[in-house]
Design a protein around this motif. Structure first.
Motif, PDB file in Angstrom:
ATOM      1  N   PRO A 111      43.466  49.779  43.561  1.00  0.00           N
ATOM      2  CA  PRO A 111      44.748  50.312  43.066  1.00  0.00           C
ATOM      3  C   PRO A 111      45.658  49.191  42.566  1.00  0.00           C
ATOM      4  O   PRO A 111      45.658  48.081  43.114  1.00  0.00           O
ATOM      5  N   VAL A 112      46.427  49.493  41.540  1.00  0.00           N
ATOM      6  CA  VAL A 112      47.262  48.474  40.905  1.00  0.00           C
ATOM      7  C   VAL A 112      48.180  47.782  41.911  1.00  0.00           C
ATOM      8  O   VAL A 112      48.314  46.554  41.912  1.00  0.00           O
ATOM      9  N   GLY A 113      48.784  48.544  42.800  1.00  0.00           N
ATOM     10  CA  GLY A 113      49.727  47.960  43.744  1.00  0.00           C
ATOM     11  C   GLY A 113      49.092  47.053  44.776  1.00  0.00           C
ATOM     12  O   GLY A 113      49.778  46.237  45.394  1.00  0.00           O
ATOM     13  N   ALA A 114      47.790  47.183  44.973  1.00  0.00           N
ATOM     14  CA  ALA A 114      47.108  46.392  46.007  1.00  0.00           C
ATOM     15  C   ALA A 114      46.305  45.232  45.437  1.00  0.00           C
ATOM     16  O   ALA A 114      45.662  44.500  46.184  1.00  0.00           O
TER      17      ALA A 114
ATOM     18  N   THR B  60      47.098  42.329  43.934  1.00  0.00           N
ATOM     19  CA  THR B  60      47.497  40.957  44.273  1.00  0.00           C
ATOM     20  C   THR B  60      47.049  40.599  45.679  1.00  0.00           C
ATOM     21  O   THR B  60      46.486  39.521  45.919  1.00  0.00           O
ATOM     22  N   ARG B  61      47.298  41.504  46.627  1.00  0.00           N
ATOM     23  CA  ARG B  61      46.899  41.250  48.015  1.00  0.00           C
ATOM     24  C   ARG B  61      45.372  41.171  48.149  1.00  0.00           C
ATOM     25  O   ARG B  61      44.836  40.313  48.859  1.00  0.00           O
ATOM     26  N   HIS B  62      44.679  42.064  47.448  1.00  0.00           N
ATOM     27  CA  HIS B  62      43.220  42.089  47.511  1.00  0.00           C
ATOM     28  C   HIS B  62      42.624  40.789  46.956  1.00  0.00           C
ATOM     29  O   HIS B  62      41.757  40.164  47.597  1.00  0.00           O
ATOM     30  N   LEU B  63      43.110  40.372  45.791  1.00  0.00           N
ATOM     31  CA  LEU B  63      42.598  39.152  45.180  1.00  0.00           C
ATOM     32  C   LEU B  63      42.954  37.931  46.018  1.00  0.00           C
ATOM     33  O   LEU B  63      42.116  37.034  46.224  1.00  0.00           O
ATOM     34  N   GLY B  64      44.188  37.889  46.521  1.00  0.00           N
ATOM     35  CA  GLY B  64      44.610  36.755  47.349  1.00  0.00           C
ATOM     36  C   GLY B  64      43.773  36.623  48.609  1.00  0.00           C
ATOM     37  O   GLY B  64      43.419  35.515  49.021  1.00  0.00           O
ATOM     38  N   GLY B  65      43.448  37.761  49.224  1.00  0.00           N
ATOM     39  CA  GLY B  65      42.623  37.724  50.429  1.00  0.00           C
ATOM     40  C   GLY B  65      41.242  37.173  50.157  1.00  0.00           C
ATOM     41  O   GLY B  65      40.710  36.357  50.925  1.00  0.00           O
ATOM     42  N   HIS B  66      40.651  37.578  49.029  1.00  0.00           N
ATOM     43  CA  HIS B  66      39.318  37.083  48.685  1.00  0.00           C
ATOM     44  C   HIS B  66      39.348  35.615  48.297  1.00  0.00           C
ATOM     45  O   HIS B  66      38.436  34.855  48.644  1.00  0.00           O
TER      46      HIS B  66
ATOM     47  N   VAL C 259      36.059  35.626  35.336  1.00  0.00           N
ATOM     48  CA  VAL C 259      35.272  36.862  35.383  1.00  0.00           C
ATOM     49  C   VAL C 259      35.101  37.333  36.820  1.00  0.00           C
ATOM     50  O   VAL C 259      35.213  38.535  37.113  1.00  0.00           O
ATOM     51  N   ALA C 260      34.849  36.404  37.730  1.00  0.00           N
ATOM     52  CA  ALA C 260      34.690  36.766  39.141  1.00  0.00           C
ATOM     53  C   ALA C 260      35.963  37.409  39.683  1.00  0.00           C
ATOM     54  O   ALA C 260      35.909  38.411  40.417  1.00  0.00           O
ATOM     55  N   GLY C 261      37.105  36.849  39.316  1.00  0.00           N
ATOM     56  CA  GLY C 261      38.371  37.431  39.767  1.00  0.00           C
ATOM     57  C   GLY C 261      38.607  38.814  39.205  1.00  0.00           C
ATOM     58  O   GLY C 261      39.040  39.722  39.918  1.00  0.00           O
ATOM     59  N   LEU C 262      38.311  38.998  37.925  1.00  0.00           N
ATOM     60  CA  LEU C 262      38.487  40.320  37.306  1.00  0.00           C
ATOM     61  C   LEU C 262      37.545  41.349  37.912  1.00  0.00           C
ATOM     62  O   LEU C 262      37.918  42.508  38.115  1.00  0.00           O
ATOM     63  N   TRP C 263      36.314  40.934  38.207  1.00  0.00           N
ATOM     64  CA  TRP C 263      35.338  41.855  38.801  1.00  0.00           C
ATOM     65  C   TRP C 263      35.803  42.340  40.178  1.00  0.00           C
ATOM     66  O   TRP C 263      35.575  43.478  40.561  1.00  0.00           O
ATOM     67  N   LEU C 264      36.473  41.443  40.908  1.00  0.00           N
ATOM     68  CA  LEU C 264      36.980  41.822  42.238  1.00  0.00           C
ATOM     69  C   LEU C 264      38.031  42.916  42.155  1.00  0.00           C
ATOM     70  O   LEU C 264      38.221  43.678  43.111  1.00  0.00           O
ATOM     71  N   LEU C 265      38.719  43.012  41.024  1.00  0.00           N
ATOM     72  CA  LEU C 265      39.828  43.959  40.904  1.00  0.00           C
ATOM     73  C   LEU C 265      39.393  45.340  40.450  1.00  0.00           C
ATOM     74  O   LEU C 265      40.195  46.274  40.442  1.00  0.00           O
ATOM     75  N   ILE C 266      38.101  45.484  40.083  1.00  0.00           N
ATOM     76  CA  ILE C 266      37.617  46.785  39.629  1.00  0.00           C
ATOM     77  C   ILE C 266      37.701  47.801  40.763  1.00  0.00           C
ATOM     78  O   ILE C 266      37.210  47.580  41.871  1.00  0.00           O
ATOM     79  N   GLY C 267      38.331  48.908  40.498  1.00  0.00           N
ATOM     80  CA  GLY C 267      38.443  49.977  41.486  1.00  0.00           C
ATOM     81  C   GLY C 267      39.550  49.801  42.504  1.00  0.00           C
ATOM     82  O   GLY C 267      39.741  50.659  43.379  1.00  0.00           O
TER      83      GLY C 267
END
Length: 472
Positions: free
Chosen positions: A308-311, A313-319, A298-306
């Motif tokens: 962009p689709v292309g970013a 993987t990078r956004h989640l990996g950074g966090h 759930v924490a990972g999915l919440w991080l992806l809200i808002g």
């Protein structure tokens, strides 16, 4: 003078190693909860030992004592009964690795929520409520935020409350408002310990009482929380009258919002509660292990809200990298304390149980009402001398006769343990919650424990004692 770059690299490498070990423990504790292969358990336990060994030199002596006691317990187990030592210590280490994994899993949710503007805005909304409903808003909101942030709910709501009170120009009004708001946050957090499936109080208490489950004790546990919240509200109303005549508090309207700002918090809770309930009901998995499996996802999915689709993987990996390698190792004090308290309580309880039986002491002969009231009063008293509730419940729980032996259901026994745990959370000057409130209120932990919560705790102990006995 600049630090040696090699030292900086050494620290960075150590953090990565510790963070990697902690993440490994989380993964393999989850795997062993679903699959009964011995290798998962071995990896989780070995990772826990290595992580504690690396973290111990970095924590305060008050935390290191728990490690020394754990080593002494292990040595005693091998000397006293080599044949049973492996089983006893293996079970204790299993408890320690679970507590470590559970704490780290909850920290993923805290990481997500603390960087969310929507969550922060909801906290501000609660802190800006008018005096007539401020206590109830913060106490109930504190329970809700505790589900998401654990101890972070005290830091977030407490900081917002303090900032709101600081805008009051009258010093006396400001002091009273600060105290009342922090008390509401603190007591709301304590109330959540008695019913939240994400609290260690529920997780440990249901694990040491045979036949207990979160689903079975949810309704009476909510009753315990309602009693604690109601008593706090009534005392807050009584305390309100201490304001000197002629002094009119100023309401801070700098962040007026509509109640809809609370919706993101409710959505996040639903994202957790629904999968946990589904797993708990359909698979028979305990609520705590279901939480352990669901929360990081759930924490990972919440991080992806808002994002962009292309970013994504990078956004989640950074966090994930920042959380695992920088944030998790920073919780070294909490990790060492909680995991070693679980190890000590589980190991010592298992060693003491046969000794108590051999001594001829038959606890089943003690009146049931006495056994049930002991945790309500003894856990807070133990907290006064620094005995962590995890240690107390893990130690005391196995010594209690099984509910069926006493002719009762597991419900009153769990209610008693969680009631004592919650009261320790507002009265022990050694708990993180009391120390956080003391820092926010610019007072000592003793002031928070005795002057702020002394009368409240005594009244709650009496009322909760009656509540526990009603379920016998």
């Amino acid at each position: 003078m600049r630090d040696d770059p090699s030292d900086q690299e050494l620290v960075s490498t150590a953090q990565k190693l510790v963070g990697g070990l902690l993440a490994t423990v989380v993964v393999f504790v989850i795997l062993r909860s679903w699959f009964s292969w011995w290798g998962f358990d071995a990896i989780a336990n070995c990772g826990t030992v290595l992580a504690i060994a690396l973290l111990t030199p970095q924590v305060r002596w008050s935390r290191q004592i728990f490690v020394v006691l754990a080593l002494a317990l292990a040595a005693y187990a091998w000397i006293a009964d080599p044949g049973e030592a492996a089983a006893v210590l293996g079970h204790a280490l299993e408890r320690a690795s679970f507590i470590l994994a559970f704490f780290c899993a909850l920290a993923t949710l805290r990481h997500t929520a603390e960087i969310s503007e929507a969550i922060t805005r909801a906290a501000v909304f609660l802190a800006q409520q008018p005096p007539g409903r401020r206590y109830s808003a913060l106490a109930l909101g504190g329970q809700t935020f505790a589900l998401v942030l654990n101890y972070g709910s005290i830091s977030l709501l407490g900081s917002m409350a303090r900032s709101s009170a600081a805008r009051e120009p009258d010093a006396e009004v400001r002091a009273i408002r600060t105290r009342r708001m922090l008390q509401a946050v603190h007591r709301g957090f304590a109330a959540s310990l008695m019913w939240s499936p994400l609290s260690f109080a529920i997780v440990i208490s249901t694990s040491v009482v045979p036949g207990a489950s979160w689903g079975a004790i949810l309704v009476p546990s909510l009753g315990s929380a309602a009693l604690l919240t109601g008593i706090g509200w009534a005392l807050d109303k009584a305390y309100k009258s201490k304001l000197a005549p002629g002094r009119v508090p100023v309401r801070d309207r700098s962040h007026d919002d509509h109640a809809r700002v609370l919706l993101p918090v409710l959505w996040l809770l639903l994202l957790i509660a629904v999968p946990v309930m589904v797993l708990h009901v359909t698979t028979g998995q305990s609520a705590s292990l279901s939480v352990l499996s669901v929360v990081p996802v759930v924490a990972g999915l919440w991080l992806l809200i808002g994002v962009p689709v292309g970013a994504r993987t990078r956004h989640l990996g950074g966090h994930v990298g920042a959380f695992v390698f920088r944030e998790l190792p920073a919780f070294r004090g909490e990790i060492v304390l909680l995991s070693m308290a679980g190890f000590l309580g589980s190991g010592a309880g298992a060693l003491l149980a046969p000794m108590v039986a051999a001594s001829g002491l038959d606890l089943s002969a003690v009146p049931v009402w006495v056994l049930l009231l002991l945790p309500v009063w003894l856990i807070p008293l133990g907290g006064q001398v620094g005995m962590n509730p995890i240690l107390f419940v893990s130690l005391f729980g196995p010594l209690l006769p099984a509910p069926e032996v006493l002719g009762i259901s597991p419900t009153p026994m769990v209610l008693a343990l969680t009631a004592g745990w919650a009261l320790a959370g507002v009265t022990s000057p050694f708990t993180a919650s009391v120390m956080l409130i003391a820092r926010l209120g610019d007072v000592t932990p003793a002031d928070v424990s005795l002057r702020w919560n002394g009368l409240f705790s005594v009244i709650c102990a009496v009322v909760l004692s009656v509540w526990v006995l009603l379920w016998v």
